[in-house]
Write a protein that holds these residues in place. Structure first.
Motif, PDB file in Angstrom:
ATOM      1  N   THR A 145       0.832  -1.202   0.000  1.00 31.60           N
ATOM      2  CA  THR A 145       0.000   0.000   0.000  1.00 31.60           C
ATOM      3  C   THR A 145       0.866   1.251   0.000  1.00 31.60           C
ATOM      4  O   THR A 145       0.480   2.284  -0.574  1.00 31.60           O
ATOM      5  CB  THR A 145      -0.946   0.042   1.221  1.00 31.60           C
TER       6      THR A 145
ATOM      7  N   LYS B  71      -4.505   6.312   0.850  1.00 32.02           N
ATOM      8  CA  LYS B  71      -5.111   6.603   2.155  1.00 32.02           C
ATOM      9  C   LYS B  71      -6.331   5.727   2.389  1.00 32.02           C
ATOM     10  O   LYS B  71      -6.543   5.211   3.500  1.00 32.02           O
ATOM     11  CB  LYS B  71      -5.495   8.088   2.227  1.00 32.02           C
ATOM     12  N   TYR B  72      -7.127   5.522   1.344  1.00 31.00           N
ATOM     13  CA  TYR B  72      -8.341   4.719   1.474  1.00 31.00           C
ATOM     14  C   TYR B  72      -8.010   3.259   1.779  1.00 31.00           C
ATOM     15  O   TYR B  72      -8.571   2.666   2.707  1.00 31.00           O
ATOM     16  CB  TYR B  72      -9.164   4.821   0.186  1.00 31.00           C
TER      17      TYR B  72
ATOM     18  N   SER C 103      -5.185   1.976   2.952  1.00 34.40           N
ATOM     19  CA  SER C 103      -4.520   1.878   4.259  1.00 34.40           C
ATOM     20  C   SER C 103      -5.513   1.993   5.409  1.00 34.40           C
ATOM     21  O   SER C 103      -5.411   1.272   6.406  1.00 34.40           O
ATOM     22  CB  SER C 103      -3.452   2.964   4.395  1.00 34.40           C
ATOM     23  N   SER C 104      -6.475   2.899   5.257  1.00 34.92           N
ATOM     24  CA  SER C 104      -7.452   3.100   6.340  1.00 34.92           C
ATOM     25  C   SER C 104      -8.284   1.838   6.570  1.00 34.92           C
ATOM     26  O   SER C 104      -8.584   1.482   7.718  1.00 34.92           O
ATOM     27  CB  SER C 104      -8.359   4.286   6.025  1.00 34.92           C
ATOM     28  N   LEU C 105      -8.645   1.145   5.480  1.00 33.14           N
ATOM     29  CA  LEU C 105      -9.402  -0.104   5.626  1.00 33.14           C
ATOM     30  C   LEU C 105      -8.557  -1.180   6.301  1.00 33.14           C
ATOM     31  O   LEU C 105      -9.030  -1.903   7.188  1.00 33.14           O
ATOM     32  CB  LEU C 105      -9.869  -0.597   4.255  1.00 33.14           C
TER      33      LEU C 105
ATOM     34  N   PHE D 226      -6.083  -0.916   8.411  1.00 32.90           N
ATOM     35  CA  PHE D 226      -5.852  -0.705   9.837  1.00 32.90           C
ATOM     36  C   PHE D 226      -7.147  -0.649  10.643  1.00 32.90           C
ATOM     37  O   PHE D 226      -7.167  -1.024  11.815  1.00 32.90           O
ATOM     38  CB  PHE D 226      -5.012   0.554  10.055  1.00 32.90           C
ATOM     39  N   GLU D 227      -8.238  -0.217  10.017  1.00 37.56           N
ATOM     40  CA  GLU D 227      -9.524  -0.215  10.722  1.00 37.56           C
ATOM     41  C   GLU D 227      -9.986  -1.639  11.016  1.00 37.56           C
ATOM     42  O   GLU D 227     -10.543  -1.910  12.089  1.00 37.56           O
ATOM     43  CB  GLU D 227     -10.582   0.500   9.893  1.00 37.56           C
TER      44      GLU D 227
ATOM     45  N   GLU E 170      -7.920  -4.438  10.889  1.00 38.16           N
ATOM     46  CA  GLU E 170      -6.701  -5.242  10.997  1.00 38.16           C
ATOM     47  C   GLU E 170      -6.943  -6.566  11.721  1.00 38.16           C
ATOM     48  O   GLU E 170      -6.507  -7.631  11.253  1.00 38.16           O
ATOM     49  CB  GLU E 170      -5.617  -4.445  11.731  1.00 38.16           C
TER      50      GLU E 170
ATOM     51  N   GLN F 220     -16.320   5.708  -3.260  1.00 40.28           N
ATOM     52  CA  GLN F 220     -15.139   6.550  -3.044  1.00 40.28           C
ATOM     53  C   GLN F 220     -14.618   7.153  -4.347  1.00 40.28           C
ATOM     54  O   GLN F 220     -13.653   7.915  -4.333  1.00 40.28           O
ATOM     55  CB  GLN F 220     -14.027   5.724  -2.393  1.00 40.28           C
TER      56      GLN F 220
END
Length: 276
Positions: A106, A116-117, A119-121, A123-124, A126, A221
């Motif tokens: 990523t 950003k999108y 990566s956010s998924l 870690f949200e 994980e 998105q």
């Protein structure tokens, strides 16, 4: 026919109900020596005597008592013995290593909004992502299976793109590799004690499939090309694709995740018994 002296590998196990409402187990066993399978039935009384862990995919078992039913070409099993317990899946350390490698991919996405999108998924979700299977039966059906499948797809994509004369957008391909099956963390439930995998009924109330989840979220998105690859990754409508690859006027990039996904499913770590 059944051989009481033979050791069998558990392929899949599911619990259902008879027409009378009694609990019934359906078990498929494989003869490791030749790959042949036998279908077995366990009635409620037999199930109540056994520990659920004996039915874990990949376990090696012996049939202690059972009878062959010629009419239905299956076996009625009354008791089983566990000979060798299968792994549940990847260890915590292995899952962490796979996850970190996916995160590295990523970080190579140059499109800031897309990076950003994705990566956010990651870690949200994980925790869920690290234990999720990639399928109930067909491939990578164990704890951490989705991590293995996703990383294989990314590695295949990197290798294939390097050989192409006309390079597809690497950002979009990497994002689609990560997100094409991401919805499976909601579609499936895996019991981390037994390794049993089932469908989440709550997911089915809102979504048709993991493909629809990935497609809809990427479209929302504004990542239309990534969404299109997710929509086509099953190849054919009858195989679960949203967009059939037989349609005319598709872009070359629309095909790539389908072929990568198929390679991983067929040549990757297929099931828990392949984890040595």
């Amino acid at each position: 026919m059944i051989d009481l002296d033979k050791e069998y590998e558990v392929v899949v196990f599911a619990i259902g109900e008879t027409k009378a409402g009694a609990k019934m187990g359906k078990l498929q066993l494989k003869d490791p020596s030749n790959g042949t399978t036998i279908n077995c039935v366990l009635w409620e009384e037999a199930l109540n005597r056994m520990d659920d862990k004996i039915f874990r995919t990949g376990n090696i078992v012996k049939i202690i008592t059972g009878t062959y039913n010629a009419q239905y070409n299956n076996c009625h099993i009354s008791s089983l013995a566990l000979i060798k317990e299968a792994k549940l899946g990847l260890s915590e350390q292995e899952r962490e290593e796979k996850f970190n490698k996916i995160v590295e991919y990523t970080q190579n996405i140059k499109d800031e909004k897309l990076q950003k999108y994705v990566s956010s998924l990651l870690f949200e979700y994980e925790t869920q992502f690290k234990i999720a299977p990639a399928a109930k039966l067909m491939h990578h059906n164990y704890i951490g299976g989705l991590l293995v499948h996703t990383l294989e797809c990314l590695d295949y994509a990197k290798a294939i793109i390097s050989t192409l004369n006309t390079k597809p957008d690497t950002d979009k391909v990497y994002a689609a590799c990560i997100l094409h099956d991401f919805g499976k963390i909601f579609e499936y439930i895996i019991n981390t004690e037994t390794g049993f995998i089932d469908y989440d009924n709550n997911f089915k109330k809102d979504w048709i499939s993991h493909s629809q989840w990935g497609y809809s979220n990427c479209m929302a998105q504004g990542f239309k090309d990534v969404a299109k690859m997710i929509a086509t990754h099953h190849g054919r409508l009858e195989w679960g694709a949203i967009v059939d690859l037989n349609e005319r006027d598709l872009e070359p990039i629309d095909y790539i995740v389908h072929h990568i996904d198929d390679l991983s499913a067929k040549f990757g770590k297929i099931s828990i018994s392949d984890l040595k």
